[in-house]
Scaffold this active site. Structure first.
Site, PDB file in Angstrom:
ATOM      1  N   GLU A 250      27.168  33.453  30.402  1.00  0.00           N
ATOM      2  CA  GLU A 250      28.465  33.370  29.724  1.00  0.00           C
ATOM      3  C   GLU A 250      29.534  33.722  30.744  1.00  0.00           C
ATOM      4  O   GLU A 250      29.641  34.858  31.192  1.00  0.00           O
ATOM      5  CB  GLU A 250      28.509  34.323  28.530  1.00  0.00           C
ATOM      6  CG  GLU A 250      29.661  34.024  27.568  1.00  0.00           C
ATOM      7  CD  GLU A 250      30.796  35.034  27.655  1.00  0.00           C
ATOM      8  OE1 GLU A 250      31.835  34.687  28.256  1.00  0.00           O
ATOM      9  OE2 GLU A 250      30.637  36.138  27.128  1.00  0.00           O
ATOM     10  N   CYS A 284      37.893  36.858  27.968  1.00  0.00           N
ATOM     11  CA  CYS A 284      37.420  35.542  28.405  1.00  0.00           C
ATOM     12  C   CYS A 284      37.712  34.468  27.375  1.00  0.00           C
ATOM     13  O   CYS A 284      37.871  33.294  27.714  1.00  0.00           O
ATOM     14  CB  CYS A 284      35.927  35.585  28.721  1.00  0.00           C
ATOM     15  SG  CYS A 284      34.886  36.130  27.352  1.00  0.00           S
TER      16      CYS A 284
END
Length: 504
Positions: A250, A284
């Site tokens: 990720e 993010c």
């Protein structure tokens, strides 16, 4: 040691051979708040081997007993919210309420994973089909064994727990390597788990810099879950490829918000500011780009500016924004802002003087040159780039031109879902922002440079278990094509059966 926007350290030169510990610092003051072991490869291997023994015991407990222990851990986390939030604040500098909110999400996800693991992963029957009608067919999802989790610093509890909680619920042991900026959060999580599972180190901790993370990848763990930059994610994949160790990656994002002409502009502006500037923009899945339809752009910008100008960074618990946790990221933010303004962009909020280490005040930019770093690269600070588009479809098209594909947001009364489905993103929020992260049943992850694999939800549980298929013969059949003892007419009979049952 160089660190990246998405939260994980970059492996650089090794620490001094004489160095055995490192300090955790409060980014607001530079004060030392903790000292932790600098684990080398030998120590990492020993931790992993202990976790392997622990994992076999944990897997044998079964779903019901594991749920009981995880529920006890959840209750302990609830009681310790304020204490752990204080640790998060001391290592990241984020406001206290932001740390508490992070832990609320941790607790909710842990509850979901513990309660759903058996239903999602247990053995179940599947149809055996016309050719194998004499077979009982089942599939179940069994633990990998030891899962290595390499966590980030921006959400040092919520993000790694998206892997830790689901991996534990699936029956794995976990070796957790937190960011070197937030080892105290990792220590607190591991110690609290040990209170409810004292028998074995089912959740173990290893601390250090990039070299420690590299050692974890090479230690023989059965899967690695990594959160960090795209560049470091590629190195993790390369290291794991040497042993064919599966990985979940990720990475970062450059998430866009699309504002349609019929959007609730006040709600869209509030979402843009929160999505772009909460946690000082160090998210993010935060909003970094806004594509707003020309017809409503002026009013939208007025609302965004009005809200953003009220935000103030500071080191006190009640500040709107905390510091930039990673000192080197301040210069990345400064470069993005300076380059955009020098290239002809205009700041409607803030400007070059907004970057005041360790804090950055809100910055809202318009007329940013295409291709500039602020428009295409992850800034990871409290900045927004707002661009005018002819219509929402153009906004979607431009949002999809980037290499990242993590999250996205759409504000539209009539076309929200339609536009959201067109975004090249792993997750989309319609008429809200970042809502998908707070829904435990939804899988979380990206595409492209944002990585692959999923945490959270049923997909997240299955990410930490391997499917095992099984057939069992119930009775003998007269036509068995899978034998050298078959008659000459067996295959012809099977072909006739397929033509009869599967032909058009």
């Amino acid at each position: 040691m160089t660190r990246t926007a998405s939260g994980e350290a970059e492996p650089m030169a090794a620490a001094s051979s004489a160095q055995t510990t490192f300090d955790s610092l409060d980014p607001r003051t530079g004060e030392v708040v903790g000292r932790y072991p600098l684990h080398d490869a030998t120590e990492v291997n020993e931790i992993v081997e202990s976790a392997r023994v622990a994992g076999r015991w944990w897997a044998e407990l079964g779903f019901a007993e594991r749920k009981k222990r995880l529920d006890q851990w959840r209750a302990l986390l609830v009681r310790g919210i304020d204490e752990l939030a204080g640790v998060i604040c001391s290592e990241t500098g984020k406001p206290l309420d932001d740390a508490r909110l992070e832990l609320v999400l941790v607790i909710d996800h842990l509850h979901w994973a513990a309660n759903k693991a058996e239903k999602v992963l247990r053995r179940r029957k599947v149809g055996s089909g016309v050719l194998m009608a004499n077979q009982a067919a089942t599939v179940e999802y069994v633990p990998f064994g030891v899962v290595g989790v390499i966590g980030p610093w921006n959400y040092p509890a919520f993000t790694p727990m998206g892997s830790i909680a689901y991996a534990l619920a699936a029956g794995n042991s976990v070796v957790f390597k937190p960011s070197e900026l937030t080892p105290g959060v990792g220590r607190w999580l591991v110690d609290s788990f040990a209170e409810v599972v004292p028998e074995h180190p089912v959740l173990a901790l290893t601390t250090g810099f990039g070299e420690t993370g590299a050692a974890l990848c090479a230690s023989g763990v059965d899967k690695v879950a990594f959160t960090g930059s795209t560049a470091t994610g590629k190195r993790v994949m390369a290291a794991c490829s040497e042993t064919l160790t599966p990985v979940l990656v990720e990475c970062g994002g450059k998430d866009a918000l699309i504002v349609d002409s019929d959007a609730d502009l006040k709600a869209a502006a509030e979402a843009a500011v929160w999505g772009g500037m909460s946690n000082a923009g160090q998210t993010c899945i935060g909003v970094e780009r806004v594509f707003v339809v020309e017809a409503v752009a002026d009013r939208f910008l007025e609302l965004v500016a009005e809200r953003a100008k009220k935000l103030r960074p500071g080191g006190e618990p009640g500040a709107d924004l905390g510091p930039i946790t990673m000192p080197s990221q301040v210069e990345v933010i400064r470069r993005h802002v300076d380059e955009a303004l020098d290239g002809g962009a205009r700041a409607v909020v803030g400007g070059k003087d907004s970057v005041r280490p360790p804090f950055v005040e809100p910055v809202v930019l318009v007329d940013v040159p295409a291709g500039s770093a602020a428009a295409v690269d992850e800034t990871f600070g409290p900045t927004l780039v707002v661009e005018r588009v002819r219509d929402a479809d153009e906004g979607v098209e431009r949002a999809n031109q980037g290499n990242y594909g993590l999250g996205g947001t759409v504000f539209s009364r009539s076309r929200g879902v339609e536009l959201g489905r067109k975004l090249r993103a792993g997750m989309v929020a319609v008429n809200s922002v970042i809502a998908f992260a707070a829904v435990p049943a939804l899988p979380f992850g990206g595409v492209g440079d944002s990585g692959f694999g999923r945490i959270h939800g049923e997909d997240g549980l299955r990410e930490f278990a391997r499917p095992q298929s099984m057939t069992r013969t119930k009775f003998r059949i007269p036509l068995n094509p899978m034998s050298f003892a078959r008659s000459k007419g067996t295959v012809r009979a099977v072909v006739r059966l397929i033509r009869l049952t599967r032909g058009l």
